[in-house]
Structures are given as structure tokens and as C-alpha cells.
Design an enzyme around this catalytic site. Structure first.
Site, PDB file in Angstrom:
ATOM      1  N   LYS A  86       0.831  -1.217   0.000  1.00 46.18           N
ATOM      2  CA  LYS A  86       0.000   0.000   0.000  1.00 46.18           C
ATOM      3  C   LYS A  86       0.858   1.256   0.000  1.00 46.18           C
ATOM      4  CE  LYS A  86      -2.373  -1.168   3.581  1.00 46.18           C
ATOM      5  NZ  LYS A  86      -3.182  -1.162   4.795  1.00 46.18           N
ATOM      6  N   LYS A 135      19.275  -8.871 -34.190  1.00 49.22           N
ATOM      7  CA  LYS A 135      18.615  -7.603 -34.517  1.00 49.22           C
ATOM      8  C   LYS A 135      17.879  -7.740 -35.850  1.00 49.22           C
ATOM      9  CE  LYS A 135      19.398  -5.206 -30.941  1.00 49.22           C
ATOM     10  NZ  LYS A 135      18.373  -4.603 -30.104  1.00 49.22           N
ATOM     11  N   LYS A 161      22.037 -13.577 -27.542  1.00 49.86           N
ATOM     12  CA  LYS A 161      20.694 -13.646 -26.953  1.00 49.86           C
ATOM     13  C   LYS A 161      19.636 -13.224 -27.966  1.00 49.86           C
ATOM     14  CE  LYS A 161      19.597  -9.145 -24.916  1.00 49.86           C
ATOM     15  NZ  LYS A 161      18.323  -8.996 -25.654  1.00 49.86           N
ATOM     16  N   ASP A 162      18.449 -13.797 -27.816  1.00 54.83           N
ATOM     17  CA  ASP A 162      17.317 -13.308 -28.593  1.00 54.83           C
ATOM     18  C   ASP A 162      17.045 -11.866 -28.235  1.00 54.83           C
ATOM     19  OD1 ASP A 162      16.427 -15.397 -30.180  1.00 54.83           O
ATOM     20  OD2 ASP A 162      15.093 -16.238 -28.650  1.00 54.83           O
ATOM     21  N   ASP A 163      16.449 -11.127 -29.172  1.00 59.31           N
ATOM     22  CA  ASP A 163      15.931  -9.813 -28.818  1.00 59.31           C
ATOM     23  C   ASP A 163      14.751 -10.068 -27.880  1.00 59.31           C
ATOM     24  OD1 ASP A 163      15.772  -7.111 -28.811  1.00 59.31           O
ATOM     25  OD2 ASP A 163      15.555  -6.891 -30.985  1.00 59.31           O
ATOM     26  N   HIS A 252      16.262  -9.982 -18.423  1.00 62.71           N
ATOM     27  CA  HIS A 252      16.202  -8.752 -19.216  1.00 62.71           C
ATOM     28  C   HIS A 252      15.463  -7.675 -18.426  1.00 62.71           C
ATOM     29  CE1 HIS A 252      15.500  -5.916 -22.452  1.00 62.71           C
ATOM     30  NE2 HIS A 252      16.484  -6.530 -23.097  1.00 62.71           N
ATOM     31  N   GLY A 325      23.264   0.528 -26.640  1.00 63.90           N
ATOM     32  CA  GLY A 325      24.090   1.487 -27.377  1.00 63.90           C
ATOM     33  C   GLY A 325      25.585   1.258 -27.198  1.00 63.90           C
ATOM     34  N   GLY A 347      24.097  -4.984 -29.529  1.00 64.98           N
ATOM     35  CA  GLY A 347      23.306  -5.411 -30.676  1.00 64.98           C
ATOM     36  C   GLY A 347      23.779  -4.624 -31.897  1.00 64.98           C
ATOM     37  N   GLY A 348      23.366  -3.340 -31.939  1.00 64.77           N
ATOM     38  CA  GLY A 348      23.778  -2.472 -33.049  1.00 64.77           C
ATOM     39  C   GLY A 348      25.292  -2.365 -33.167  1.00 64.77           C
TER      40      GLY A 348
END
Ligand code: 1AE
Length: 399
Positions: A86, A135, A161-163, A252, A325, A347-348
Site C-alpha cells: 500500500k 537484430k 541472446k534473442d531480442d 532482461h 548502445g 546489438g547495433g
């Protein structure tokens, strides 16, 4: 079973002790003074105890309250409801820390693999690990999936890893991804001599997850990605505690910002992504780094890493994965801030390499090697072409 001790950040209106007593009562026995003597005695063992109050500035204070374990069952939903149920709805108040007595901490599994267990699977002990992310995979088929996986593994990535937004879907179904990945990674290991883990995104209805994870293991999956905050910390714990789900779990942070982003409300990042995920059994934890595209304030990011890795009598050390990033020029800063026992994840920053994802992975490995040898990236780039191209692409922001 001990107690759970919560620390809150609250506005300082000159009445911190009064506020603390209100919370300690409100979250436990409710009204106190108006109850008859006999009820007060009965309820005394349940009342929250104000441990300390502290002014930290003219307008903010910290309140620490201990809640007796007799009030809750030893599970994260009951504990969070006790210490911040609460109260989280009741104006400006942020849960900044939560301590468990050793008896209570024993009830949570911590990582089954942790840093050393994951390193043993990969047979890598002497450098930060490298992770990359599929990606542009939505709407693509298994052929594309296999190509991307192969390129990343050939680039020297330890974990792919998978996205987190790739769910079970007709073009790349869960079970077929596992099967395809197993074959691709057997081939690449044969070619490079290096093992690669593929973390498949465990998704679907929560009632099906345990069975689905067990099926994944039977099919040869060697890691799981899990969107823990949309399913809940207790679901992560159930996965981590199941002896048949004997593969590392990557947590994640998606949706986590809804809980942690405010300076005045919600839960602190070190508690949410650090201590609680480690307690519930995450082996690797992704969170925004302090300098990527979705940045977290540096103290918060370092606090998460500290919670994941500090010595604990029951819980193994988890692996921090500062993300979002990330590109090769950031490797010196990542290693300086998060150390050897962390994971560099992009990733990128892998797929965006002008010469492709395999070159992207290699550029990261070259950057890691340079930092470990104490060689500035610019100097290393004179002999490492892929690193040179990466630094041109993303700018030489490293040292
Ligand atoms: C904080 C999570 C980062 C993540 O999951 C992700 O997909 C990052 O992608 P890049 O490295 O920013 O392209």
C-alpha cells in the site's frame, strides 16, 4: 526466519520519526493507540520497528524499518507487499534498499550458475565475456536466424541472446530456434574451437513457462532469456530453483523503468535489478549502462553491479551486463567501471559494423584484448583492421 529491513527515501518535512512510526504501524498492525491493552500485547510481535531516521538534506530523509518475518511467508511477493504494498501508492516515497537476515536470505536460491558457472560452460576465465543480440529479426525466417547466429558466433561472441521482443511466432518458433541454434553452434565451435551460448527468449503464458523451459533443456537449449519484470520475480525464482532447468538464466530489464525511473517513487535500481534479481536466481542481469543510448545514472549502474557481485554467504555472484548502445570504443570504460567479471553486450554495435556482424564481434574481442594488455584502442587499431573500422564508425571515444 528473521526479518526484512526496508529503507525508504521520503520528503523531509521535519517529522521523519513521526512519518516512520506511521509507516511501521500502517504496514503491520494498523492503528495502535486506539486498541485495547490486550490487543496491543497480541499485536506487538507483528509491529514494524523503526530502526533509524536520517535527514540527508533540507528536503529529503531516509527511514529504515524492520518487519518481523512472522508477518509474511518467505517469498518475494509477500515481502514486497509487506514492505511496499500500500505504501507505494501513498505519495512521495521510494524503496531504496531491502535487507534480509541470513535466515531469510537462505530461503532464496541466488544464481545456480553465476559468474563461475557460466565461465565454466564457456571455458573462458581470463577476460570479460562478450554478448550480442539478434537484430532486425521480426518477420524474418529461420534461414535469416541461422545466418545471424553463425556470423555472431564466428565473430567470437560468447553468448548470443534473442531480442527481448522476439516471442514465439510462426516464422521462428521457439523449439525450432533451439534446434537450429544447436546445429549452427556445433558447427561454429568445430570451426573456431570456442563454445557459444544461445539464450532463447522464454515467453508465453506464465502457467506454461516451467514446462516450456524444461522442454527447451531437453531440446538442447543452453541458456534462457527471461523478461522477468513482466512475469514477476517469483516466476524467475521458480525457474531458477527447478533442477530440470539446468541452464543459465539471463534476466532482461524490460519494463523495469516503470518501477525504477522516478527519483521520488518506485524502487531503486540497485535493489530492483541488483539485489532482488540475484536473490531470485538470475545468472546474468542486463541493465542500461551509464554511457550508452538508454543511459542510467552512473552511481545507479555501479550500484546494480555491486549488488550482483558483492560477496554473499549464500548467493553466488551474478554477471552484470551493462547494455544499450554499446560499441567497441566504449570497451575501455566498460572494463574500467565494471571489471573483468562482467559482460560486454551489443546489438547495433556488432551488427552495425560496416563489414558485418562477424567483423563486429571480432572488433569487440580486439578491443577487449587491447584493454587487457594496456594498449590504447587507437594504437591497437593500427594492427587490427576490424577495430580500426569500428572506431571510424562509432568514433574513438575509448582511451
Ligand atoms: C538494456 C537492454 C539492452 C538490449 O536489450 C538491447 O537490445 C540493446 O541493443 P543495442 O546494443 O542498443 O543495439
Amino acid at each position: 526466519m528473521g526479518a526484512a529491513t526496508a529503507t525508504y527515501l521520503v520528503p523531509n518535512k521535519g517529522n521523519l520519526l513521526e512519518k516512520a512510526e506511521q509507516i511501521a504501524l500502517g504496514l503491520t498492525v494498523g492503528s495502535w493507540t486506539s486498541l485495547p491493552e490486550v490487543d496491543q500485547k497480541q499485536l506487538a510481535k507483528h509491529k514494524g520497528e523503526v530502526i533509524s531516521v536520517k535527514e540527508i538534506s533540507d528536503d529529503q530523509g531516509l527511514i529504515t524499518i524492520s518487519y518481523p518475518a512472522v508477518n509474511f511467508s518467505a517469498d518475494i511477493p509477500a515481502i514486497l507487499t509487506t514492505v511496499f504494498g500500500k505504501l507505494s501508492l501513498d505519495g512521495k516515497v521510494k524503496l531504496v534498499d531491502l535487507d534480509f537476515t541470513p535466515e531469510l536470505a537462505q530461503r532464496f536460491p541466488g544464481p545456480a550458475f553465476g559468474n563461475l558457472g557460466v565461465r565454466n560452460l564457456l571455458e573462458v576465465s581470463d577476460r570479460p565475456l562478450l554478448m550480442s543480440i539478434f537484430k532486425g529479426i521480426l518477420g524474418r525466417d529461420l534461414t535469416f536466424f541461422k545466418q545471424q547466429l553463425r556470423a555472431q558466433a564466428l565473430g567470437g561472441v560468447d553468448i548470443v541472446k534473442d531480442d527481448e521482443i522476439l516471442f514465439d511466432n510462426p516464422a521462428t518458433p521457439f523449439e525450432q530456434r533451439i534446434d537450429a541454434a544447436k546445429k549452427v553452434l556445433q558447427e561454429t565451435e568445430h570451426e573456431t574451437g570456442e563454445a557459444t551460448l544461445y539464450a532463447v527468449n522464454l515467453s508465453g503464458r506464465s502457467t506454461e513457462l516451467l514446462e516450456k523451459a524444461k522442454r527447451a533443456v531437453q531440446l538442447g537449449a543452453n541458456a534462457l532469456l527471461f523478461n522477468v519484470f513482466t512475469y514477476g520475480l517469483d516466476t524467475l525464482q521458480a525457474l531458477a530453483e527447478d533442477k530440470d532447468i539446468c541452464i543459465p538464466i539471463l534476466a532482461h530489464p524490460s519494463f523495469g523503468g516503470a518501477v525504477t525511473a522516478s527519483a521520488h517513487y518506485g524502487v531503486s535500481a540497485p535493489l530492483w535489478y541488483g539485489k532482488l534479481l540475484r536473490a531470485a536466481g538470475a545468472d546474468l542481469v542486463l541493465f542500461p549502462s551509464p554511457y550508452g543510448s538508454v543511459a542510467l545514472e552512473k552511481n545507479a549502474a555501479l550500484g546494480i553491479a555491486r549488488e550482483l557481485t558483492s560477496p554473499h554467504e549464500k548467493w553466488k555472484r551474478a554477471l552484470p551486463v551493462p547494455s544499450a548502445g554499446i560499441h567497441p570504443a566504449l570497451v575501455p570504460r566498460l572494463i574500467e567501471d565494471f571489471g573483468m567479471n562482467s559482460v560486454i553486450n551489443a546489438g547495433g554495435g556488432v551488427h552495425g559494423h560496416p563489414d558485418g556482424a562477424a567483423a563486429g564481434g571480432k572488433a569487440f574481442r580486439q578491443a577487449i584484448q587491447a584493454v587487457q594488455k594496456g594498449i590504447p584502442l587507437k594504437e591497437a587499431a593500427q594492427i587490427h583492421k576490424k577495430l580500426a573500422v569500428a572506431l571510424q564508425q562509432w568514433g574513438d571515444k575509448g582511451k
